[in-house]
Design a protein around this motif. Sequence first.
Motif, PDB file in Angstrom:
ATOM      1  N   PRO A 134       0.832  -1.197   0.000  1.00  0.00           N
ATOM      2  CA  PRO A 134       0.000   0.000   0.000  1.00  0.00           C
ATOM      3  C   PRO A 134       0.875   1.260   0.000  1.00  0.00           C
ATOM      4  CG  PRO A 134      -0.558  -1.458   1.846  1.00  0.00           C
ATOM      5  CD  PRO A 134       0.643  -2.041   1.177  1.00  0.00           C
ATOM      6  N   VAL A 135       0.573   2.171  -0.885  1.00  0.00           N
ATOM      7  CA  VAL A 135       1.318   3.430  -0.989  1.00  0.00           C
ATOM      8  C   VAL A 135       0.293   4.556  -0.961  1.00  0.00           C
ATOM      9  CG1 VAL A 135       2.904   4.799  -2.403  1.00  0.00           C
ATOM     10  CG2 VAL A 135       3.029   2.307  -2.486  1.00  0.00           C
ATOM     11  N   ASP A 136       0.621   5.627  -0.289  1.00  0.00           N
ATOM     12  CA  ASP A 136      -0.255   6.783  -0.225  1.00  0.00           C
ATOM     13  C   ASP A 136      -0.630   7.232  -1.648  1.00  0.00           C
ATOM     14  OD1 ASP A 136      -1.492   9.134   0.840  1.00  0.00           O
ATOM     15  OD2 ASP A 136       0.253  10.214   0.059  1.00  0.00           O
ATOM     16  N   GLU A 137      -1.915   7.428  -1.889  1.00  0.00           N
ATOM     17  CA  GLU A 137      -2.331   7.688  -3.267  1.00  0.00           C
ATOM     18  C   GLU A 137      -1.827   9.030  -3.800  1.00  0.00           C
ATOM     19  OE1 GLU A 137      -6.475   7.742  -4.313  1.00  0.00           O
ATOM     20  OE2 GLU A 137      -5.981   7.169  -6.377  1.00  0.00           O
ATOM     21  N   LEU A 138      -1.717  10.017  -2.942  1.00  0.00           N
ATOM     22  CA  LEU A 138      -1.214  11.317  -3.420  1.00  0.00           C
ATOM     23  C   LEU A 138       0.203  11.185  -3.950  1.00  0.00           C
ATOM     24  CD1 LEU A 138      -2.252  14.260  -1.108  1.00  0.00           C
ATOM     25  CD2 LEU A 138      -2.962  13.718  -3.439  1.00  0.00           C
ATOM     26  N   LEU A 139       0.991  10.372  -3.247  1.00  0.00           N
ATOM     27  CA  LEU A 139       2.370  10.145  -3.673  1.00  0.00           C
ATOM     28  C   LEU A 139       2.375   9.404  -5.021  1.00  0.00           C
ATOM     29  CD1 LEU A 139       5.140  10.714  -2.410  1.00  0.00           C
ATOM     30  CD2 LEU A 139       5.150   8.339  -1.584  1.00  0.00           C
ATOM     31  N   ARG A 140       1.496   8.426  -5.127  1.00  0.00           N
ATOM     32  CA  ARG A 140       1.400   7.689  -6.394  1.00  0.00           C
ATOM     33  C   ARG A 140       1.051   8.630  -7.543  1.00  0.00           C
ATOM     34  NH1 ARG A 140      -2.960   3.378  -6.023  1.00  0.00           N
ATOM     35  NH2 ARG A 140      -2.304   3.106  -8.177  1.00  0.00           N
ATOM     36  N   LEU A 141       0.122   9.556  -7.283  1.00  0.00           N
ATOM     37  CA  LEU A 141      -0.326  10.431  -8.363  1.00  0.00           C
ATOM     38  C   LEU A 141       0.731  11.488  -8.698  1.00  0.00           C
ATOM     39  CD1 LEU A 141      -4.095  10.811  -7.446  1.00  0.00           C
ATOM     40  CD2 LEU A 141      -3.099   9.479  -9.297  1.00  0.00           C
ATOM     41  N   LYS A 142       1.500  11.899  -7.700  1.00  0.00           N
ATOM     42  CA  LYS A 142       2.554  12.882  -7.955  1.00  0.00           C
ATOM     43  C   LYS A 142       3.656  12.262  -8.822  1.00  0.00           C
ATOM     44  CE  LYS A 142       5.604  16.063  -5.509  1.00  0.00           C
ATOM     45  NZ  LYS A 142       5.656  16.980  -6.636  1.00  0.00           N
ATOM     46  N   TYR A 143       3.945  10.977  -8.541  1.00  0.00           N
ATOM     47  CA  TYR A 143       4.962  10.269  -9.328  1.00  0.00           C
ATOM     48  C   TYR A 143       4.264   9.233 -10.204  1.00  0.00           C
ATOM     49  CZ  TYR A 143       8.338  12.423  -6.211  1.00  0.00           C
ATOM     50  OH  TYR A 143       9.088  13.329  -5.521  1.00  0.00           O
ATOM     51  N   ARG A 144       3.257   9.672 -10.946  1.00  0.00           N
ATOM     52  CA  ARG A 144       2.446   8.712 -11.682  1.00  0.00           C
ATOM     53  C   ARG A 144       3.297   7.909 -12.668  1.00  0.00           C
ATOM     54  NH1 ARG A 144      -2.124   6.120 -10.460  1.00  0.00           N
ATOM     55  NH2 ARG A 144      -3.683   6.119 -12.111  1.00  0.00           N
ATOM     56  N   TYR A 145       4.308   8.558 -13.282  1.00  0.00           N
ATOM     57  CA  TYR A 145       5.123   7.836 -14.265  1.00  0.00           C
ATOM     58  C   TYR A 145       5.854   6.667 -13.612  1.00  0.00           C
ATOM     59  CZ  TYR A 145       8.111  11.370 -12.170  1.00  0.00           C
ATOM     60  OH  TYR A 145       8.735  12.177 -11.279  1.00  0.00           O
ATOM     61  N   LEU A 146       6.109   6.752 -12.313  1.00  0.00           N
ATOM     62  CA  LEU A 146       6.724   5.605 -11.623  1.00  0.00           C
ATOM     63  C   LEU A 146       5.638   4.614 -11.201  1.00  0.00           C
ATOM     64  CD1 LEU A 146       9.381   7.381  -9.383  1.00  0.00           C
ATOM     65  CD2 LEU A 146       9.715   6.195 -11.561  1.00  0.00           C
ATOM     66  N   ASP A 147       4.535   5.156 -10.725  1.00  0.00           N
ATOM     67  CA  ASP A 147       3.418   4.296 -10.325  1.00  0.00           C
ATOM     68  C   ASP A 147       2.973   3.420 -11.495  1.00  0.00           C
ATOM     69  OD1 ASP A 147       1.401   3.482  -8.492  1.00  0.00           O
ATOM     70  OD2 ASP A 147      -0.026   4.752  -9.570  1.00  0.00           O
ATOM     71  N   LEU A 148       2.974   4.027 -12.679  1.00  0.00           N
ATOM     72  CA  LEU A 148       2.532   3.292 -13.868  1.00  0.00           C
ATOM     73  C   LEU A 148       3.518   2.192 -14.266  1.00  0.00           C
ATOM     74  CD1 LEU A 148       1.140   6.224 -16.044  1.00  0.00           C
ATOM     75  CD2 LEU A 148      -0.202   4.363 -15.066  1.00  0.00           C
ATOM     76  N   ARG A 149       4.746   2.271 -13.779  1.00  0.00           N
ATOM     77  CA  ARG A 149       5.690   1.186 -14.082  1.00  0.00           C
ATOM     78  C   ARG A 149       5.323  -0.097 -13.358  1.00  0.00           C
ATOM     79  NH1 ARG A 149      11.804   3.684 -13.431  1.00  0.00           N
ATOM     80  NH2 ARG A 149      11.594   5.332 -14.982  1.00  0.00           N
ATOM     81  N   ARG A 150       4.511   0.040 -12.295  1.00  0.00           N
ATOM     82  CA  ARG A 150       4.200  -1.154 -11.503  1.00  0.00           C
ATOM     83  C   ARG A 150       3.323  -2.110 -12.298  1.00  0.00           C
ATOM     84  NH1 ARG A 150       1.979  -0.261  -6.024  1.00  0.00           N
ATOM     85  NH2 ARG A 150       0.426   0.967  -7.120  1.00  0.00           N
ATOM     86  N   ASP A 151       3.531  -3.374 -11.991  1.00  0.00           N
ATOM     87  CA  ASP A 151       2.854  -4.441 -12.699  1.00  0.00           C
ATOM     88  C   ASP A 151       1.357  -4.244 -12.873  1.00  0.00           C
ATOM     89  OD1 ASP A 151       4.185  -6.444 -13.759  1.00  0.00           O
ATOM     90  OD2 ASP A 151       3.654  -7.928 -12.230  1.00  0.00           O
ATOM     91  N   ARG A 152       0.710  -3.982 -11.736  1.00  0.00           N
ATOM     92  CA  ARG A 152      -0.752  -3.921 -11.777  1.00  0.00           C
ATOM     93  C   ARG A 152      -1.214  -2.789 -12.697  1.00  0.00           C
ATOM     94  NH1 ARG A 152      -3.358  -2.034  -6.542  1.00  0.00           N
ATOM     95  NH2 ARG A 152      -4.667  -0.537  -7.591  1.00  0.00           N
TER      96      ARG A 152
END
Length: 617
Positions: A134-152
């Motif tokens: 679980p990762v804080d969603e705001l952090l995920r959205l700020k670094y979306r280009y990294l979040d999008l690298r994740r498998d899911r």
Amino acid sequence: MHREDNGKSSGSPSGNPYRTHTAGELRAKNVGERVRLAGWVNRRRDHGGLIFIDLRDRWGITQVTFHPEAAEVFAAAEELRPEWSISIEGEVVERPEGNENPELPTGEIEVSATALEVLNASETPPFEIDRERPVDELLRLKYRYLDLRRDRMQENIVFRHRIVKHMRDYLTARGFLEIETPLLTASTPEGARDYLVPARLYPGEFYALPQSPQQFKQLLMVAGFERYFQIARALRDEDQRGDRQPEHTQLDLEMSYTTQGEILDLVEGLYTEIVEGFTGKRLLRKPFPRLTYAEAMDRYGTDKPDVRFGLEIGDVSEIARGSEFKVFRGAVESGGSVRGIAVGGLGDLSRREIGELESIAATGGARGLAYLKVGPDGLSGPIAKFFSAEEGEALKEALGAKESDYMFFVADRDAVVFESLNRLRLHMRDRLGLADPNVLALCWVTDFPLFEWNEDEGRIEPMHHMFTMPREEDLPLLDTDPLKVIGQLYDLVANGTELASGSIRIHRPELQQKVFSTVNILPEEAERRFGAMLEAFRYGAPPHGGIAPGVDRLIMLLRDEPNIREVMAFPKTQAARDEMMDAPSPVAPEQLEELHIAIRPRTQRGPEDPPRENPVT
Ligand code: ASP
């Protein structure tokens, strides 16, 4: 990890300096080949004198080994950290006996590296990319280009592409044309606020971003294209309650010389192919059940019913009318109703549990929740004394209650009764695990009222939008009792979520004018706002109709995601901000100047207060 069926990049032209294969592609049959791979360091392990890198690209993961004998490459590999972008060269070798990884499509082999090129180092990412935590969603959205690298997330976006492509193929095969419509245009109301764009060349004037391509697709029918679709962005400035986004995507489509039945069959065929061809989910029923709005409300208390389970609502108003129980009688006498549901499998509820159920009903507006329990010797519960044995039997029969079931009742205005019982029913679904998550219950709800009464604003407004054709037989009611008019309107619903709305449209100017005036849009205003459409209808506009299934919602549902942000590449936060691009944000004074806009400083005063200084010019 296995992201796509097709993991071949080998179409790449020879001489590609980065790779000869993708990281999802190599198998035992490639053993002995010299290959180059490029991607990210997913993970590095140093083990038994060797360095292991899981190299990740869009197509998968391949294990790369570095041996100390190749001293220079080994030393370089020691520096590698997660998310460095690298290219390696080496030989495909069989993994040593017992070291195969059956979880990985490339798990039979590894690449023994002889060269390594660091294409770009990476800072330590703000969250782990190689595992699901679980990762804080705001952090995920700020670094979306990294979040999008994740498998899911990769899988969600790839899945979305496949579904959208199938939509395009399905419709193209049936003679539909994909046609783009403008983003900078005049307002098309769909019940939300417009996003406005100031027009530099016309001081004080604005474009509106489309809430949907509704008017354009109808104009395309007047233009003779007959079958149109578009993967269209709908921009709506809505209060950000629930799972909303300022922009969402629709499969917008429209047909000429068509009927409601034809449109429903078309979309049903598409959704059946999507569910059966692309997911492991099962459709509850084919053909999809079709319910009228009135039936959906009566049976489920909502126009978005989850029909995967029973607990259908029963109307006990007639029994209530004659009963001793004043609350029930009163509700019916003042024009409301008494309805209920019977629920089994609850055991004996404590006072506290009953209190919880009351508060669930209260979120739907109910001022109370009456209940009776069916025992071997009749009914029990605080209100049992008000009902004779015959009335008790009649109540049981109306709700289909069996021994040891609870019967819950709400007595109020119909709208409150429906909403409260709907919420109670959904609560029971979750509490008792009544709905199979792998089943998709797609159903059609049709015959909605054309208008509804807006209680807050004290006026009549369209239930869907104002371009919907009334049922032919209801046309006379437009003058006498517009709230009784049924529209040729239909929604597609899945497991309690609305997936699409559409309608047969008005195509004659007089009727469109009449509907405008029913919702209190005066002719001059209609002309100003919808002049092009009214005029176009005067040039032999054909009968037409359409629908606009939401793409984000569908993908969310098929991927079992909790919200639509998980299936959009770059969504906004729930506060309608783009955290990554930092939008919205102030602009340079020169830009405002060019647009003839002055910003009024924020004050503590409310928006209704008169402007005090620097009013917008
Ligand atoms: N334009 C409508 C909407 O966005 C859909 C339709 O009627 O086709 O809800």
